[in-house]
Design an enzyme around this catalytic site. Structure first.
Site, PDB file in Angstrom:
ATOM      1  N   HIS A 147      31.574  43.341  42.133  1.00 27.91           N
ATOM      2  CA  HIS A 147      31.333  42.308  41.118  1.00 27.91           C
ATOM      3  C   HIS A 147      29.877  41.869  41.188  1.00 27.91           C
ATOM      4  CE1 HIS A 147      35.902  41.490  41.210  1.00 27.91           C
ATOM      5  NE2 HIS A 147      35.586  42.232  40.169  1.00 27.91           N
ATOM      6  N   ALA A 148      29.222  41.925  40.038  1.00 29.87           N
ATOM      7  CA  ALA A 148      27.768  41.800  39.990  1.00 29.87           C
ATOM      8  C   ALA A 148      27.223  40.476  40.533  1.00 29.87           C
ATOM      9  CB  ALA A 148      27.302  41.998  38.543  1.00 29.87           C
ATOM     10  N   ARG A 149      27.875  39.370  40.186  1.00 26.03           N
ATOM     11  CA  ARG A 149      27.296  38.062  40.508  1.00 26.03           C
ATOM     12  C   ARG A 149      27.498  37.632  41.959  1.00 26.03           C
ATOM     13  NH1 ARG A 149      31.623  34.936  36.610  1.00 26.03           N
ATOM     14  NH2 ARG A 149      33.499  35.406  37.799  1.00 26.03           N
ATOM     15  N   GLU A 150      28.265  38.409  42.720  1.00 26.10           N
ATOM     16  CA  GLU A 150      28.579  38.031  44.098  1.00 26.10           C
ATOM     17  C   GLU A 150      27.480  38.543  45.028  1.00 26.10           C
ATOM     18  OE1 GLU A 150      32.569  39.671  44.363  1.00 26.10           O
ATOM     19  OE2 GLU A 150      33.271  38.418  42.726  1.00 26.10           O
ATOM     20  N   ARG A 181      29.910  39.625  35.799  1.00 24.34           N
ATOM     21  CA  ARG A 181      30.865  40.098  36.806  1.00 24.34           C
ATOM     22  C   ARG A 181      31.135  41.616  36.720  1.00 24.34           C
ATOM     23  NH1 ARG A 181      35.972  38.464  39.405  1.00 24.34           N
ATOM     24  NH2 ARG A 181      37.685  39.834  38.829  1.00 24.34           N
ATOM     25  N   ASN A 217      37.210  46.148  39.743  1.00 24.73           N
ATOM     26  CA  ASN A 217      38.311  45.894  40.675  1.00 24.73           C
ATOM     27  C   ASN A 217      39.654  45.726  39.957  1.00 24.73           C
ATOM     28  OD1 ASN A 217      38.779  45.933  43.443  1.00 24.73           O
ATOM     29  ND2 ASN A 217      39.024  43.694  43.542  1.00 24.73           N
ATOM     30  N   ARG A 218      39.717  46.159  38.710  1.00 26.32           N
ATOM     31  CA  ARG A 218      40.986  46.285  37.983  1.00 26.32           C
ATOM     32  C   ARG A 218      41.134  47.711  37.448  1.00 26.32           C
ATOM     33  NH1 ARG A 218      40.650  42.215  40.023  1.00 26.32           N
ATOM     34  NH2 ARG A 218      41.255  40.084  39.399  1.00 26.32           N
ATOM     35  N   HIS A 230      33.523  40.881  48.775  1.00 27.98           N
ATOM     36  CA  HIS A 230      33.379  40.029  47.587  1.00 27.98           C
ATOM     37  C   HIS A 230      32.959  38.628  48.015  1.00 27.98           C
ATOM     38  CE1 HIS A 230      35.792  42.398  44.474  1.00 27.98           C
ATOM     39  NE2 HIS A 230      36.000  43.091  45.581  1.00 27.98           N
ATOM     40  N   SER A 231      32.776  37.758  47.022  1.00 24.67           N
ATOM     41  CA  SER A 231      32.683  36.317  47.274  1.00 24.67           C
ATOM     42  C   SER A 231      33.195  35.634  46.014  1.00 24.67           C
ATOM     43  CB  SER A 231      31.233  35.903  47.550  1.00 24.67           C
ATOM     44  OG  SER A 231      30.498  35.842  46.331  1.00 24.67           O
ATOM     45  N   TYR A 232      33.490  34.356  45.928  1.00 22.91           N
ATOM     46  CA  TYR A 232      33.501  33.468  47.057  1.00 22.91           C
ATOM     47  C   TYR A 232      34.906  32.936  47.251  1.00 22.91           C
ATOM     48  CZ  TYR A 232      33.543  29.849  43.398  1.00 22.91           C
ATOM     49  OH  TYR A 232      33.872  29.099  42.296  1.00 22.91           O
ATOM     50  N   TYR A 250      46.237  35.617  43.799  1.00 20.73           N
ATOM     51  CA  TYR A 250      46.984  35.842  42.566  1.00 20.73           C
ATOM     52  C   TYR A 250      47.245  37.331  42.426  1.00 20.73           C
ATOM     53  CZ  TYR A 250      41.934  36.091  41.437  1.00 20.73           C
ATOM     54  OH  TYR A 250      40.585  36.329  41.466  1.00 20.73           O
ATOM     55  N   GLU A 280      36.575  37.936  51.064  1.00 21.03           N
ATOM     56  CA  GLU A 280      35.863  37.025  50.161  1.00 21.03           C
ATOM     57  C   GLU A 280      34.999  36.152  51.053  1.00 21.03           C
ATOM     58  OE1 GLU A 280      36.090  36.667  46.807  1.00 21.03           O
ATOM     59  OE2 GLU A 280      38.007  37.557  46.219  1.00 21.03           O
TER      60      GLU A 280
END
Ligand code: ARG
Ligand code: ZN
Length: 423
Positions: free
Chosen positions: A183-186, A241, A258-259, A311-313, A363, A385
């Site tokens: 995920h890009a923003r992490e 993301r 990640n899906r 990943h984060s967060y 989830y 995370e």
């Protein structure tokens, strides 16, 4: 010339706007909002889809529910409208970050040229170009122990390089895999991959645990799994993301990598809507990034025994499944590994990490790389995370990198040692 004039005008125009917004005391902000009623839930879903905002938590509006914190990034220009709307519906909010711009600026500042600066290379965030340079240098500086492997390319044709650390001469090689930055923003994720490589090379034969791990396993590290998205967060939109592939039908951009893996692909917890933040793509492994990783792991599945995705967060140590509420066959073992890792973090860093199977801990999220790797036969499969729990969220300041990475490192070492022991 016309272009230049236009660009200058645009620049002038935008600097003017942001100046005016700043004068009125408006900044990009992150709000924490806990809806109390179904009506408030609906308003929030509406706000996060209709207005120019970015949902930080949960990953998609469909998961917004009563009595659960929502973290919403609100750019300065929609701040008044959004706050008015919240007020109209008697929804209270807390300001998590009053001035996100300042934090973003802090994260992209490169103070390496400043001799007074005491922060090292690894305590800063790095542009994609810097990461590519670092990969090159790392290989050149360690010719006998580090190899780069090109495993494929991104949808915008950027190379996907894996570093292979090989410090032992065991005949029956075992290995672990770590990928960062799906995920890009992490941003803390790629920072961790660099941190981990640096630590492994620097502390081999100094630190007992890493020595034992590297004496028994090779390590494959993919520092930036989503280079197009990562680049985009540096140049255009810090909150991006997904990857950057264009959907022909809708014109929307990006698949949630990640899906996109083949693990109950696109069932509940993912979306088949190309404009969604959790879009699963046209079919499993439709994206070159996920396909490259899957191909590589398929061809190395006999040696790779430990899969880890960073990943984060939210500070969690997760393991399969995320795509179903069922338990994996070795649930107990994975649970105990995660528990031990979380306890170490608590003991050494006084910080709390939740742990458990993904679906039950956060989830349902099908199509994830960890579940897919597990189903492939990599029985020790985890998603971490990293920091924090929402104070800064994706905008974790550079001054927190070292702690965030060190606590994740202790968790990786703890689990890797157990894997070595068991395999
Ligand atoms: N926050 C991560 C995501 O939404 C969670 C990953 C957990 N694992 C998974 N397979 N979904 O992708
Ligand atoms: Zn993520």
């Amino acid at each position: 010339m016309i272009h230049l004039t236009f660009a200058l005008l645009l620049l002038y125009y935008y600097s003017h706007i942001s100046l005016r917004l700043a004068q009125r005391g408006l900044h990009d902000q992150v709000l924490s909002i806990t809806p109390k009623t179904q009506e408030q839930v609906d308003v929030l879903k509406n706000v996060s889809t209709q207005y120019e905002t970015a949902l930080w938590q949960p990953a998609s509006p469909q998961f917004i529910k009563e009595e659960t914190q929502v973290h919403l990034f609100v750019p300065a220009n929609s701040s008044e409208t959004v706050k008015d709307l919240l007020q109209t519906h008697a929804i209270t909010h807390e300001v998590l970050l009053a001035n996100a711009n300042e934090l973003i600026e802090m994260q992209t500042r490169n103070d390496s040229g400043d001799p007074r600066s005491s922060t090292t290379f690894y305590e800063r965030y790095h542009s994609l170009e810097d990461v590519y340079d670092w990969i090159n240098r790392t290989q050149q500086d360690n010719p006998s122990t580090v190899k780069t492997i090109l495993i494929g390319s991104s949808s915008e044709k950027r190379p996907l390089y894996v570093l292979k650390l090989s410090l032992n001469n065991r005949p029956d090689k075992k290995a672990m895999w770590i990928d960062c930055g799906i995920h890009a923003r992490e941003w803390i994720a790629p920072a961790f991959c660099l941190w981990f490589v640096q630590y492994s090379l620097g502390f081999y034969r100094q630190n007992q645990d890493i020595t034992h791990i590297l004496d028994n396993m090779d390590v494959y590290v993919l520092p930036v799994m989503n280079p197009d998205g990562y680049q985009y967060t540096w140049t255009t939109n810090r909150m991006w993301r997904k990857n950057r592939s264009v959907s022909k039908s809708s014109g929307c951009i990006g698949v949630d990598l990640n899906r996109n893996f083949d693990a109950n692909w696109c069932t509940e917890g993912a979306s088949n809507e190309p404009c969604s933040e959790i879009y699963c793509g046209e079919f499993p492994e439709s994206e070159p990034e996920s396909q490259a990783v899957a191909d590589f792991l398929r061809s190395h599945k006999d040696s790779v025994q430990f899969y880890l995705s960073i990943h984060s967060y939210s500070q969690m140590l997760l393991f399969p499944y995320s795509c179903t509420l069922e338990e994996v066959e070795n649930h107990r073992v994975l649970f105990e590994m995660a528990e031990e890792a979380a306890q170490k973090i608590r003991r050494y860093y006084k910080n709390t990490y939740k742990y458990g199977a993904g679906a039950k801990t956060i989830y349902l999220a099908p199509g994830g790389s960890d579940d897919w790797a597990y189903k492939l036969g990599i029985k020790y499969s985890f998603t971490f995370e990293l920091q924090d729990r929402g104070r800064y969220g994706f905008l974790l300041p550079p001054s927190h990198i070292s702690r965030a990475c060190n606590e994740a490192l202790i968790a990786v070492k703890t689990i890797a040692l157990r894997v070595v022991e068991k395999t």
